[in-house]
Motif scaffolding. Structure first.
Motif, mmCIF file in Angstrom:
data_model
loop_
_atom_site.group_PDB
_atom_site.id
_atom_site.type_symbol
_atom_site.label_atom_id
_atom_site.label_comp_id
_atom_site.label_asym_id
_atom_site.label_seq_id
_atom_site.Cartn_x
_atom_site.Cartn_y
_atom_site.Cartn_z
ATOM 1 N N GLY A 92 0.900 -1.207 -0.031
ATOM 2 C CA GLY A 92 -0.015 0.098 -0.033
ATOM 3 C C GLY A 92 0.727 1.381 0.156
ATOM 4 O O GLY A 92 1.979 1.347 -0.043
ATOM 5 N N THR A 93 0.170 2.388 0.134
ATOM 6 C CA THR A 93 1.039 3.686 0.261
ATOM 7 C C THR A 93 0.638 4.620 1.496
ATOM 8 O O THR A 93 0.769 5.845 1.168
ATOM 9 C CB THR A 93 0.412 4.241 -1.054
ATOM 10 O OG1 THR A 93 -0.784 4.429 -1.375
ATOM 11 C CG2 THR A 93 1.321 3.741 -2.569
ATOM 12 N N GLY A 94 0.101 4.044 2.434
ATOM 13 C CA GLY A 94 0.050 4.560 3.598
ATOM 14 C C GLY A 94 -1.160 5.651 3.613
ATOM 15 O O GLY A 94 -2.082 5.744 2.816
ATOM 16 N N ILE A 95 -1.126 6.516 4.710
ATOM 17 C CA ILE A 95 -2.314 7.559 4.808
ATOM 18 C C ILE A 95 -1.905 8.983 4.734
ATOM 19 O O ILE A 95 -2.752 9.914 4.653
ATOM 20 C CB ILE A 95 -2.753 7.222 6.209
ATOM 21 C CG1 ILE A 95 -1.702 7.427 7.310
ATOM 22 C CG2 ILE A 95 -3.437 5.999 6.484
ATOM 23 C CD1 ILE A 95 -2.060 7.486 8.657
ATOM 24 N N ASP A 96 -0.474 9.259 4.185
ATOM 25 C CA ASP A 96 -0.181 10.693 4.039
ATOM 26 C C ASP A 96 -0.715 10.970 2.421
ATOM 27 O O ASP A 96 -1.372 10.048 1.929
ATOM 28 C CB ASP A 96 1.108 10.935 3.996
ATOM 29 C CG ASP A 96 1.890 10.882 5.609
ATOM 30 O OD1 ASP A 96 0.901 11.194 6.440
ATOM 31 O OD2 ASP A 96 3.015 10.749 5.494
ATOM 32 N N HIS A 97 -0.863 12.274 2.308
ATOM 33 C CA HIS A 97 -1.064 12.833 0.898
ATOM 34 C C HIS A 97 -0.267 12.249 -0.102
ATOM 35 O O HIS A 97 0.980 12.163 0.063
ATOM 36 C CB HIS A 97 -1.347 13.960 0.788
ATOM 37 C CG HIS A 97 -2.189 14.713 -0.436
ATOM 38 N ND1 HIS A 97 -1.632 14.925 -1.488
ATOM 39 C CD2 HIS A 97 -3.466 14.986 -0.516
ATOM 40 C CE1 HIS A 97 -2.557 15.210 -2.480
ATOM 41 N NE2 HIS A 97 -3.459 15.393 -1.889
#
Length: 276
Positions: free
Chosen positions: A116-121
């Motif tokens: 995944g690519t996390g929760i930051d913008h």
């Protein structure tokens, strides 16, 4: 077939027997290519795979949204009579599985968050990703760019996707072979679905509300990374820090599809977590 409450038919299948885990494939707009990952989990796990709305073998019928995707995942869970299940999501599917868990924690026993690519913008990592993508394509970047910037035939859609997917493998000598296998059989990307969900994600990623929800989530999570993923793995750091019950497995020599390039490491990490 799974029938959603708004009458859309979703392709779904089960492999194996034992503790349940529902897979969520990447995209958005792609189809399930996780059969090899499912086969790695052995005979203690019942793996449920499905094609998301408008994708692959499922009916091409909107609307396409994050909320609709979560409702469809819930329809799959209910169709198979799973009161509580583990989830494994890959890429966009990792985000879908995370959001479903945040909204339905009573239905999820464990979450495996793969590539995944996390929760930051996304602005915090997308520029580096684009640079890494072009570097990984090497001599193929010119043809990729030509296809990217024009209206394509169905054959050219497949060629474009194979080229782009080839950058997701760390082993450059076998990257095209791996990408060709993903694209066979070719079930066609749903670019409308991709555009709609990505646009929605860009408005909600990086919000304080999302971070706070992750900090309050009381579900065990395993984050699985391929160390050579062209999406910078630092993108996932904030998610790992926010989750109170997170562990992480980083697989060396693997890219965005770590079960392909390190099947033993993937199976050991995931099966060990699911059956802990």
């Amino acid at each position: 077939m799974v029938l959603t409450e708004d009458g859309v038919r979703l392709w779904a299948t089960r492999l194996g027997a034992g503790d349940p885990v529902v897979f969520c494939h990447g995209g958005p707009g792609s189809w399930d290519t996780l059969e090899d990952a499912a086969e790695l989990l052995g005979d203690q796990t019942a793996v449920y795979r499905w094609d998301q709305r408008g994708c692959g073998r499922s009916e091409r019928h909107g609307p396409y949204s994050v909320a609709r995707s979560m409702a469809d995942l819930d329809a799959v869970r209910r169709h198979f009579g799973l009161s509580r299940t583990a989830l494994l999501g890959h890429s966009w599917g990792a985000q879908l599985a995370l959001l479903y868990t945040l909204n339905h924690p009573e239905c999820v026993s464990r979450l495996v968050y793969v590539s995944g690519t996390g929760i930051d913008h996304g602005a915090t990592w997308r520029k580096a990703y684009q640079h890494n993508l072009r570097a990984a394509l090497g001599a193929r970047v010119k043809r990729w760019g030509m296809l990217k910037d024009r209206e394509r035939t169905e054959t050219e859609d497949r060629e474009f996707c194979v080229l782009q997917w080839s950058a997701d493998f760390a082993e450059r000598e076998r990257a095209l072979k791996h990408a060709e296998r993903m694209a066979t059989p070719w079930l066609g990307l749903n670019f409308d679905c991709n555009a709609a969900i990505n646009a929605e994600n860009s408005r909600t990623e990086g919000t304080p509300a999302l971070r706070a929800a992750c900090e309050a989530m009381d579900v065990p999570v395993l984050i699985v990374d391929g160390a050579e993923d062209i999406r910078p793995r630092r993108a996932v750091d904030s998610l790992e820090k926010a989750l109170p019950r997170a562990s992480r497995a980083v697989l060396s020599g693997a890219g965005h599809m770590p079960w392909v390039e390190d099947p033993d490491g993937f199976a050991t990490a995931v099966a060990g977590f699911l059956h802990r």
